[in-house]
Scaffold this active site. Structure first.
Site, mmCIF file in Angstrom:
data_model
loop_
_atom_site.group_PDB
_atom_site.id
_atom_site.type_symbol
_atom_site.label_atom_id
_atom_site.label_comp_id
_atom_site.label_asym_id
_atom_site.label_seq_id
_atom_site.Cartn_x
_atom_site.Cartn_y
_atom_site.Cartn_z
ATOM 1 N N GLY A 47 33.633 36.821 53.080
ATOM 2 C CA GLY A 47 33.443 37.265 52.737
ATOM 3 C C GLY A 47 32.922 38.516 51.772
ATOM 4 O O GLY A 47 32.506 37.747 50.966
ATOM 5 N N ALA A 48 32.868 39.705 51.859
ATOM 6 C CA ALA A 48 31.401 40.107 50.957
ATOM 7 C C ALA A 48 31.665 40.276 49.269
ATOM 8 O O ALA A 48 30.733 39.944 48.791
ATOM 9 C CB ALA A 48 31.146 41.663 51.534
ATOM 10 N N GLN A 188 38.831 33.995 62.425
ATOM 11 C CA GLN A 188 39.208 34.209 60.950
ATOM 12 C C GLN A 188 40.547 35.051 60.855
ATOM 13 O O GLN A 188 40.830 34.991 60.188
ATOM 14 C CB GLN A 188 37.661 35.185 60.446
ATOM 15 C CG GLN A 188 36.668 34.699 59.898
ATOM 16 C CD GLN A 188 35.529 35.099 60.893
ATOM 17 O OE1 GLN A 188 36.174 34.987 62.398
ATOM 18 N NE2 GLN A 188 34.493 35.345 60.588
ATOM 19 N N ASP A 229 31.734 44.947 54.919
ATOM 20 C CA ASP A 229 30.637 44.451 53.962
ATOM 21 C C ASP A 229 29.668 45.612 53.577
ATOM 22 O O ASP A 229 28.706 45.084 53.141
ATOM 23 C CB ASP A 229 30.360 43.835 55.091
ATOM 24 C CG ASP A 229 30.650 42.788 55.421
ATOM 25 O OD1 ASP A 229 31.000 41.028 54.710
ATOM 26 O OD2 ASP A 229 31.962 42.479 56.622
#
Length: 559
Positions: A47-48, A188, A229
């Site tokens: 996750g960014a 995910q 992202d």
């Protein structure tokens, strides 16, 4: 660990190991740079925003280990930054921590901790703005929302971005259910998002990625909300593979496509999505499922971790500062150097307005279709949007329209600006009304009584004595013009414009011989109401035999 998924405890980064979910909630203690890199590369941390914060703590670990050796710490930072290439937050976290290196290891650690504290606040702000936007764009009822990948507290450090918006909407009672893409190949959505939604008490269903477009086609999705992202200067959005396909399907079905991300995911230094390096991952992620080998040995694969959605498919990008076009740009951005509004900002605003107006127009069209006033493909509706109008496409059933079936035309010349459909044949009538009046919306219907009343050569329908006349903004009597139904529709538009310019106090309704009612008002509701009033007056004239209302005109012409 409470709400947060990352913390600093006794000299170590402590984080949830996302590889073990949903079967086991397992934590990792990361005490070395190598462990941080491995956790990011293997998606134990993903996750960014989460990898940005984790990367900053990685720099703090390097600073504590190597003391005053600046060159060694910077080399370790380069290794961390290279762990995954696509998410801009990774570089952001590393570079922000490095800025504090001259102040010593504790200054670097303090900065990483500040980033951790900020993340939750940033996410809540972005989520609130996104929830507000969704409720403006979507119907006023509990919503069916589709999301992709994972954007909650696991992908951030607390609360979440797109899932954060779902949590806000859920708290407002605005969510019917969430449709969760499984998000191949590493699932995910299936493993992480369903776990988080269950944790938050939000009703949800899991679906295979390839079912999403069909869910939209069958009316099971009101809005798509995803994270990001990286967001480039032109508004292109890099996100988990499969996002681009969702955006294409959403645009086709007229469904808002909302991106929720922190400002740290914006990459103004990268001009367009074409410049983004898309991470390619190993073959075993798609040739095997757990211990099951799903493809023949030696099969070549194409396994991009991300795709890039072009800005024209994105309804809006929302950050902690609000809609991206409203946010203050970074100093290096083109718009900060003057020259007026950035064209991509204007385009994003136009797309959002089109979606809102298109949804409103489709709702009114469905209502009038159900009454039998827009049979087959007959009838058309439009709404003003500045110097343009959004109008229904040609040759489409008005009972099945979506915002994607609308066309944006210029009011001054009726030329198409955007839209995949041909504009309605009566577009020139609508634009003539907009040029000659302050109308905000126009409705054209083939209601039966008014259509019948104009089939006998009348040039005017005169009404008096009915209370309903007030709905047409008239006095004791109202004269409604009946225009000839020219084969060339543009000629009708010319006749209408000439009449309205010569009669500025004329009632906001007109008829076209054998072709029904055209009515206008400040908004769609008022335009619809005025069409209803005129149709009701024509029906009353027919039922009561009041020859002084309509047929008197016919008799006078016959003499």
């Amino acid at each position: 660990m409470g709400e947060g998924s990352i913390s600093w405890v006794d000299g170590a980064v402590v984080t949830i190991d996302q590889r073990a979910l949903p079967h086991e909630v397992r934590t990792l203690r990361l005490t070395t740079v190598d462990q941080v890199i491995d956790a990011i590369a293997t998606l134990a941390v993903r996750g960014a925003p989460a990898i940005g914060v984790c990367a900053a703590f990685g720099v703090a670990l390097a600073a504590r280990e190597h003391g005053g050796d600046t060159a060694r710490v910077e080399a370790e930072a380069v290794r961390i930054e290279a762990a995954r290439p696509t998410a801009v937050n990774l570089s952001w976290g590393v570079r922000r921590a490095l800025v504090q290196l001259p102040g010593g290891p504790e200054a670097v650690l303090a900065e990483a901790r500040a980033m951790l504290d900020e993340d939750g606040r940033v996410n809540r702000a972005a989520a609130g703005h996104a929830a507000d936007l969704v409720q403006r764009l979507c119907p006023a009822r509990p919503l069916r929302i589709l999301t992709h990948c994972n954007t909650g507290r696991l992908a951030t450090t607390a609360f979440g971005t797109a899932i954060g918006a779902l949590r806000v909407l859920h708290a407002r009672g605005a969510v019917d259910s969430v449709l969760v893409d499984e998000t191949r190949p590493l699932l995910q959505g299936a493993r992480l998002t369903t776990w988080e939604l269950a944790e938050a008490g939000i009703t949800h269903r899991l679906t295979v990625d390839s079912a999403a477009a069909w869910a939209m086609a069958t009316g099971q999705v009101d809005c798509v909300i995803v994270g990001a992202d990286r967001i480039t200067a032109d508004g292109a959005v890099a996100n988990k593979i499969g996002t681009y396909g969702l955006a294409l399907a959403a645009r086709h079905h007229g469904i808002p496509f909302i991106v929720v991300a922190p400002e740290s995911s914006r990459d103004i230094a990268t001009a367009t999505g074409a410049e983004i390096i898309v991470e390619q991952r190993g073959a075993d992620e798609i040739t095997t499922i757990g211990d099951y080998v799903a493809a023949p040995a030696g099969t070549e694969v194409f396994n991009p971790a991300f795709d890039v959605t072009p800005p024209e498919l994105v309804t809006a990008v929302v950050t902690e500062n609000g809609l991206i076009e409203d946010a203050s740009p970074a100093p290096s951005s083109p718009e900060s150097r003057g020259g007026g509004e950035h064209p991509e900002v204007a385009a994003a605003a136009d797309r959002t307005a089109e979606t809102v107006l298109g949804a409103d127009i489709a709702a009114v069209a469905a209502e009038l279709y159900a009454r039998g006033w827009m049979p087959g493909t007959a009838g058309n509706i439009s709404a003003r949007d500045g110097a343009a109008a959004v109008i229904t496409g040609s040759g489409l059933s008005k009972g099945q329209l979506s915002p994607a079936d609308m066309v944006r035309v210029r009011i001054d010349d009726a030329e198409v600006v955007t839209g995949a459909r041909r504009p309605s044949a009566e577009t020139t009538i609508h634009t003539a009304i907009y040029r000659s009046t302050d109308a905000g919306a126009v409705v054209h219907v083939h209601s039966p009584h008014a259509t019948a009343a104009t089939c006998h050569g009348a040039t005017t329908l005169r009404f008096g004595g009915f209370e309903l006349i007030k709905g047409l903004a008239g006095g004791e009597t109202v004269d409604v013009p009946v225009f000839a139904n020219h084969r060339e529709v543009a000629q009708i538009g010319t006749d209408v414009a000439r009449y309205l310019d010569a009669n500025p106090t004329a009632p906001p309704v007109l008829c076209i011989a054998g072709h029904g009612i055209t009515a206008w008002g400040t908004d769609l509701a008022q335009a619809r109401d005025r069409a209803e009033c005129l149709e009701a007056l024509c029906e009353l004239a027919s039922l009561t035999g009041r020859h002084d209302i309509t047929t008197r005109i016919f008799e006078e012409q016959a003499q």
